[in-house]
Motif scaffolding. Structure first.
Motif, PDB file in Angstrom:
ATOM      1  N   PHE A 211      -6.458  -0.225   5.289  1.00 59.19           N
ATOM      2  CA  PHE A 211      -5.053   0.154   5.255  1.00 59.19           C
ATOM      3  C   PHE A 211      -4.605   0.862   6.529  1.00 59.19           C
ATOM      4  O   PHE A 211      -3.431   1.193   6.669  1.00 59.19           O
ATOM      5  CB  PHE A 211      -4.764   1.018   4.025  1.00 59.19           C
ATOM      6  N   SER A 212      -5.531   1.073   7.442  1.00 62.83           N
ATOM      7  CA  SER A 212      -5.165   1.597   8.760  1.00 62.83           C
ATOM      8  C   SER A 212      -4.900   0.468   9.745  1.00 62.83           C
ATOM      9  O   SER A 212      -3.943   0.521  10.520  1.00 62.83           O
ATOM     10  CB  SER A 212      -6.287   2.490   9.300  1.00 62.83           C
ATOM     11  N   SER A 213      -5.749  -0.552   9.695  1.00 60.78           N
ATOM     12  CA  SER A 213      -5.688  -1.619  10.703  1.00 60.78           C
ATOM     13  C   SER A 213      -5.306  -2.975  10.157  1.00 60.78           C
ATOM     14  O   SER A 213      -4.958  -3.873  10.933  1.00 60.78           O
ATOM     15  CB  SER A 213      -7.055  -1.727  11.402  1.00 60.78           C
ATOM     16  N   GLY A 214      -5.396  -3.163   8.846  1.00 57.72           N
ATOM     17  CA  GLY A 214      -5.096  -4.471   8.288  1.00 57.72           C
ATOM     18  C   GLY A 214      -6.209  -5.466   8.553  1.00 57.72           C
ATOM     19  O   GLY A 214      -7.326  -5.095   8.934  1.00 57.72           O
ATOM     20  N   PRO A 215      -5.952  -6.763   8.388  1.00 51.03           N
ATOM     21  CA  PRO A 215      -6.998  -7.781   8.541  1.00 51.03           C
ATOM     22  C   PRO A 215      -7.609  -7.841   9.929  1.00 51.03           C
ATOM     23  O   PRO A 215      -8.729  -8.309  10.088  1.00 51.03           O
ATOM     24  CB  PRO A 215      -6.264  -9.090   8.197  1.00 51.03           C
ATOM     25  N   THR A 243      -2.681 -10.186   2.310  1.00 46.21           N
ATOM     26  CA  THR A 243      -1.341 -10.103   1.709  1.00 46.21           C
ATOM     27  C   THR A 243      -1.098  -8.720   1.108  1.00 46.21           C
ATOM     28  O   THR A 243       0.055  -8.260   1.053  1.00 46.21           O
ATOM     29  CB  THR A 243      -1.158 -11.172   0.619  1.00 46.21           C
ATOM     30  N   ILE A 244      -2.164  -8.052   0.651  1.00 48.72           N
ATOM     31  CA  ILE A 244      -2.024  -6.697   0.120  1.00 48.72           C
ATOM     32  C   ILE A 244      -1.565  -5.759   1.232  1.00 48.72           C
ATOM     33  O   ILE A 244      -0.639  -4.957   1.056  1.00 48.72           O
ATOM     34  CB  ILE A 244      -3.359  -6.204  -0.478  1.00 48.72           C
ATOM     35  N   PHE A 245      -2.213  -5.878   2.400  1.00 51.28           N
ATOM     36  CA  PHE A 245      -1.819  -5.041   3.534  1.00 51.28           C
ATOM     37  C   PHE A 245      -0.376  -5.320   3.941  1.00 51.28           C
ATOM     38  O   PHE A 245       0.389  -4.387   4.232  1.00 51.28           O
ATOM     39  CB  PHE A 245      -2.755  -5.283   4.718  1.00 51.28           C
ATOM     40  N   GLU A 246      -0.015  -6.582   3.963  1.00 48.79           N
ATOM     41  CA  GLU A 246       1.343  -6.937   4.397  1.00 48.79           C
ATOM     42  C   GLU A 246       2.395  -6.302   3.486  1.00 48.79           C
ATOM     43  O   GLU A 246       3.426  -5.813   3.950  1.00 48.79           O
ATOM     44  CB  GLU A 246       1.489  -8.462   4.424  1.00 48.79           C
ATOM     45  N   ARG A 247       2.134  -6.300   2.194  1.00 52.35           N
ATOM     46  CA  ARG A 247       3.099  -5.724   1.259  1.00 52.35           C
ATOM     47  C   ARG A 247       3.141  -4.200   1.372  1.00 52.35           C
ATOM     48  O   ARG A 247       4.221  -3.598   1.299  1.00 52.35           O
ATOM     49  CB  ARG A 247       2.740  -6.155  -0.164  1.00 52.35           C
ATOM     50  N   ASN A 249       2.459  -2.583   4.062  1.00 48.24           N
ATOM     51  CA  ASN A 249       3.113  -2.346   5.344  1.00 48.24           C
ATOM     52  C   ASN A 249       4.637  -2.445   5.213  1.00 48.24           C
ATOM     53  O   ASN A 249       5.379  -1.652   5.811  1.00 48.24           O
ATOM     54  CB  ASN A 249       2.604  -3.344   6.376  1.00 48.24           C
ATOM     55  N   ASP A 250       5.113  -3.394   4.425  1.00 41.19           N
ATOM     56  CA  ASP A 250       6.562  -3.549   4.221  1.00 41.19           C
ATOM     57  C   ASP A 250       7.159  -2.296   3.574  1.00 41.19           C
ATOM     58  O   ASP A 250       8.218  -1.807   3.994  1.00 41.19           O
ATOM     59  CB  ASP A 250       6.845  -4.772   3.339  1.00 41.19           C
ATOM     60  N   ILE A 251       6.487  -1.800   2.549  1.00 45.68           N
ATOM     61  CA  ILE A 251       6.991  -0.603   1.864  1.00 45.68           C
ATOM     62  C   ILE A 251       6.913   0.611   2.788  1.00 45.68           C
ATOM     63  O   ILE A 251       7.832   1.440   2.822  1.00 45.68           O
ATOM     64  CB  ILE A 251       6.199  -0.354   0.565  1.00 45.68           C
ATOM     65  N   PRO A 259       1.175   2.422   7.079  1.00 45.96           N
ATOM     66  CA  PRO A 259       0.502   1.896   5.886  1.00 45.96           C
ATOM     67  C   PRO A 259      -0.615   2.813   5.399  1.00 45.96           C
ATOM     68  O   PRO A 259      -0.790   2.985   4.188  1.00 45.96           O
ATOM     69  CB  PRO A 259      -0.047   0.546   6.357  1.00 45.96           C
ATOM     70  N   SER A 260      -1.358   3.400   6.329  1.00 52.02           N
ATOM     71  CA  SER A 260      -2.454   4.280   5.916  1.00 52.02           C
ATOM     72  C   SER A 260      -1.914   5.541   5.240  1.00 52.02           C
ATOM     73  O   SER A 260      -2.505   6.034   4.266  1.00 52.02           O
ATOM     74  CB  SER A 260      -3.337   4.649   7.116  1.00 52.02           C
ATOM     75  N   GLN A 261      -0.806   6.067   5.734  1.00 51.36           N
ATOM     76  CA  GLN A 261      -0.207   7.241   5.093  1.00 51.36           C
ATOM     77  C   GLN A 261       0.280   6.909   3.690  1.00 51.36           C
ATOM     78  O   GLN A 261       0.123   7.706   2.762  1.00 51.36           O
ATOM     79  CB  GLN A 261       0.940   7.780   5.946  1.00 51.36           C
TER      80      GLN A 261
END
Length: 329
Positions: A211-215, A243-247, A249-251, A259-261
């Motif tokens: 959740f810090s860097s994504g894929p 796709t989990i990271f992308e969502r 990240n959007d929020i 995203p990590s926060q």
């Protein structure tokens, strides 16, 4: 400016810690000692007082590092947790020992490496299924009575094992993997801990950096970084998991945080009895983690995260296969 780090009660035996801790389990090659000590001192100055390590980190070298970092009056300002039980078997795989002689031997060795008189919270890192948990906890109880440890913890234990252990001596905390992509603990283990008044320490709350860097995290992992071999980080699973990271990240973008926060804030919002312990080797990443304490999620936002943060939305196991005497693997 970062939010003030509050204090929370971890368990019901009297241990108080900072609401966010810091894990000393880091991936890849060792970082310069002075840099890590500077990071630890920065964390303490910021309000983090709960530090988590283990004799297998290094192995052994991380405890030595913390022993050096806590010199000069620093020890009195922190709560220190370490773990025992992980040993290398003859075939090079990890196995666990929970026999009384080893429990005592491991504790004495950690005390020496840390250069302290007493360990605040001492975990069994993994449960040895060859030794009844009552026997292992019985020896830990003696160490409490001798003043060598203050509180007892378990890591990655089943609900039934937690109950049996707690009947011998109160368990102060259970450490487990809990994050937006590791939620299997919510069915039995979390309710058991809450019923018994046991604190919850969430390791890998950022999904081991996912959740810090994504894929893209998998692109440059060195061979000595064990995440490279974890099932969830394999190409066939990461293609789905991204796709989990992308969502998230959007929020996070709409929320005005990283995203990590957002992922770390989600763990904080699970309750005042939960202390996440993200690990990092860089001050800038540490500061970002602290910023999660300022991220307040509404019930609607928590509900928005729920559909794609469920247990069955993630592909790949948490670990590779382990030796058979570790509970849960």
């Amino acid at each position: 400016m970062a939010a003030k780090v509050e204090r929370i009660k971890l368990g019901s035996q009297g241990l108080e810690v900072s609401a966010q801790g810091m894990s000393e389990a880091c991936y890849g090659p060792p970082k310069p000692e002075q840099d890590m000590i500077a990071l630890i001192h920065h964390a303490i100055h910021t309000g983090i007082t709960f530090f988590d390590t283990s004799d297998v980190y290094g192995p052994f070298t991380n405890e030595i590092l913390l022993g050096k970092a806590f010199k000069g009056g620093v020890r009195e300002k922190v709560e220190l947790a370490t773990k025992f039980g992980g040993v290398r078997s003859v075939d090079g795989k990890w196995e666990c020992r929970g026999d009384p002689a080893y429990v005592r031997e491991a504790c004495e060795a950690s005390l020496k490496r840390l250069d302290i008189d007493s360990i605040d919270l001492y975990y069994q890192h993994r449960v040895d299924t060859r030794v009844p948990i009552e026997v292992t906890i019985g020896e830990l109880k003696k160490l409490v009575e001798e003043g060598k440890i203050k509180y007892i913890g378990l890591s990655e234990a089943s609900a039934s094992t937690i109950r049996r252990a707690h009947a011998v001596h109160p368990i102060t905390a259970v450490q487990l993997e809990w994050s937006l992509w590791s939620r299997d603990v919510e069915e039995e283990i979390i309710p058991t801990c809450r019923e018994l008044g046991i604190g919850i320490v969430a390791y890998s709350p950022l999904g081991r950096g996912f959740f810090s860097s994504g894929p893209k995290i998998v692109e440059n992992l060195p061979n000595d970084d064990f995440r490279k071999y974890l099932p969830r980080f394999q190409t066939e699973n990461m293609e789905h998991n991204k796709t989990i990271f992308e969502r998230v990240n959007d929020i996070a973008t709409k929320k005005g945080c990283t995203p990590s926060q957002l992922a770390l804030a989600w763990v904080h919002h699970q309750g005042k009895d939960v202390c996440p312990i993200p690990g990092t080797t860089k001050i800038e990443n540490f500061n970002e983690n602290i910023g999660a304490l300022s991220v307040k999620l509404t019930p609607d936002e928590m509900a928005e995260l729920e559909p794609f943060a469920s247990e069955d939305s993630v592909k790949g196991d948490r670990y590779m296969p382990w030796n058979s005497n570790l509970e849960g693997f």
